[in-house]
Enzyme design. Structure first.
Site, PDB file in Angstrom:
ATOM      1  N   ASP A   1       0.836  -1.207   0.000  1.00 25.12           N
ATOM      2  CA  ASP A   1       0.000   0.000   0.000  1.00 25.12           C
ATOM      3  C   ASP A   1       0.868   1.254   0.000  1.00 25.12           C
ATOM      4  O   ASP A   1       0.656   2.179  -0.799  1.00 25.12           O
ATOM      5  CB  ASP A   1      -0.908   0.019   1.241  1.00 25.12           C
ATOM      6  CG  ASP A   1      -1.918  -1.113   1.268  1.00 25.12           C
ATOM      7  OD1 ASP A   1      -3.099  -0.856   1.007  1.00 25.12           O
ATOM      8  OD2 ASP A   1      -1.519  -2.257   1.553  1.00 25.12           O
TER       9      ASP A   1
ATOM     10  N   THR B   1      -7.095  -4.814   0.514  1.00 25.97           N
ATOM     11  CA  THR B   1      -5.845  -5.290   1.119  1.00 25.97           C
ATOM     12  C   THR B   1      -6.022  -6.627   1.823  1.00 25.97           C
ATOM     13  O   THR B   1      -5.142  -7.495   1.761  1.00 25.97           O
ATOM     14  CB  THR B   1      -5.297  -4.247   2.115  1.00 25.97           C
ATOM     15  OG1 THR B   1      -5.096  -3.008   1.411  1.00 25.97           O
ATOM     16  CG2 THR B   1      -3.978  -4.691   2.701  1.00 25.97           C
TER      17      THR B   1
END
Length: 352
Positions: A49, A142
């Site tokens: 990320d 995620t």
């Protein structure tokens, strides 16, 4: 598409930087330890990320230095954890497109501090009626990414509150079954990229490691009028939406249930509508106060609109993208072919 078309430079940079970021995320997928930690809202975040956000913002900020940038992450966790910082920097500094001409159009930070500052540039951004804002989700989904399932790298351009461009990269997309499936993933390749420019239609291409591969235009969604032809995408595990009410809606309108496609990542649900066989998304929140994050929808909304769908809140009002980092004026969501969208709005009002 012709280079003389509006937003041609923006589209080229956006498609290249999303492709490069997906290569970075694939590197992390190969690691046993994804470098994951929990954020304050209990959602997971990984070094992918942070690194993906740094690379995307680096390229966008270099090409369009006056533009606002809205990113999901900030650098606080990296500044407090030397090991995560080192691993993120290694990813950022080692990820490049194999085609030198394409890579030269992008940018990478030259120091760790510059990397952290680029990440924070996204944390400070906001969308308004006065800004030209790039909105990105470096890894949408995620939790699914950590499990090796479907996720997306997302980038959109919102100009004065209006979506102009959207690029979604699905590095694990495997379309052999004709549908997007959480657990049927592309293990050997690099997935697909779906993109759109307002007024120009929506397109798809395979992703690779170098220059952009050829793209083909997607066909508009069939315009249906019978609720029996509704094909929902949803997520059983989602905590923000009320899937029991979704089921009640389907029963009320006479639509098939259960839903055919179940995906954790919000942007992947737009991808599933665009290329995966389903045609409808309804989100009825559990809490009246719930509002979606801008980066979970910007770009994906434009792609399905370019394919003949209408995107609205539960009352049928258009989504306002000029109210900051959330879709502050949008309670819930209905995405469906234009021919049946109003019927869904009426049905939602009837059951609520």
């Amino acid at each position: 598409m012709e280079s003389a078309q509006p937003y041609s430079k923006e589209l080229e940079i956006a498609c290249l930087t999303v492709q490069r970021a997906t290569l970075l995320t694939k590197k992390v997928l190969e690691a046993v330890d994804k470098g994951a930690l929990d954020k304050s809202d209990s959602s997971p975040v990984t070094i992918a990320d942070f690194a993906s956000q740094a690379l995307i913002i680096g390229a966008i900020h270099r090409a369009f230095p006056e533009d606002d940038i809205v990113g999901e992450e900030d650098s606080n966790a990296l500044r407090q954890n030397e090991d995560l910082l080192e691993r993120t920097w290694e990813l950022v500094s080692s990820t490049h497109l194999e085609d030198e001409k394409s890579e030269a159009l992008l940018y990478s930070p030259s120091t760790k501090e510059e990397m952290l500052e680029l990440i924070d540039l996204g944390a400070r951004g906001t969308c308004s009626r006065e800004t030209r804002s790039w909105v990105l989700d470096p890894v949408d989904g995620t939790a699914a990414f950590i499990n090796g399932q479907q996720y997306a790298v997302c980038l959109a351009l919102v100009d004065n509150g209006v979506q102009k461009l959207g690029v979604l990269g699905g590095p694990n997309l495997n379309l052999e079954t004709g549908r997007v499936h959480e657990d049927i993933v592309d293990r050997d390749g690099f997935g697909y990229q779906i993109f759109a420019v307002a007024g120009q239609g929506a397109f798809m291409r395979k992703m690779g490691t170098g220059a952009l591969l050829p793209a083909h235009k997607l066909e508009p969604k069939p315009q249906i009028t019978d609720p029996k032809d509704l094909d929902f995408v949803d997520c059983v595990a989602a905590t923000s939406s009320n899937i029991d009410t979704h089921e009640r809606l389907a029963s009320h309108i006479g639509a098939p249930w259960p839903h055919t496609t179940d995906l954790w990542a919000t942007q992947l649900r737009y991808v599933a509508i665009a290329i995966g066989g389903c045609n409808t998304l309804v989100k009825i929140p559990r809490k009246a106060s719930y509002r979606s994050k801008m980066w979970d929808h910007a770009g994906g909304m434009l792609i399905v609109e370019e394919l003949g769908c209408i995107v609205s809140d539960l009352a049928g009002k258009p989504v306002n993208c000029s109210l900051g980092r959330t879709l502050a004026g949008c309670y819930g969501m209905i995405v469906a072919p234009a021919s049946i969208h109003r019927r869904l709005v009426e049905a939602v009002q009837e059951i609520l």
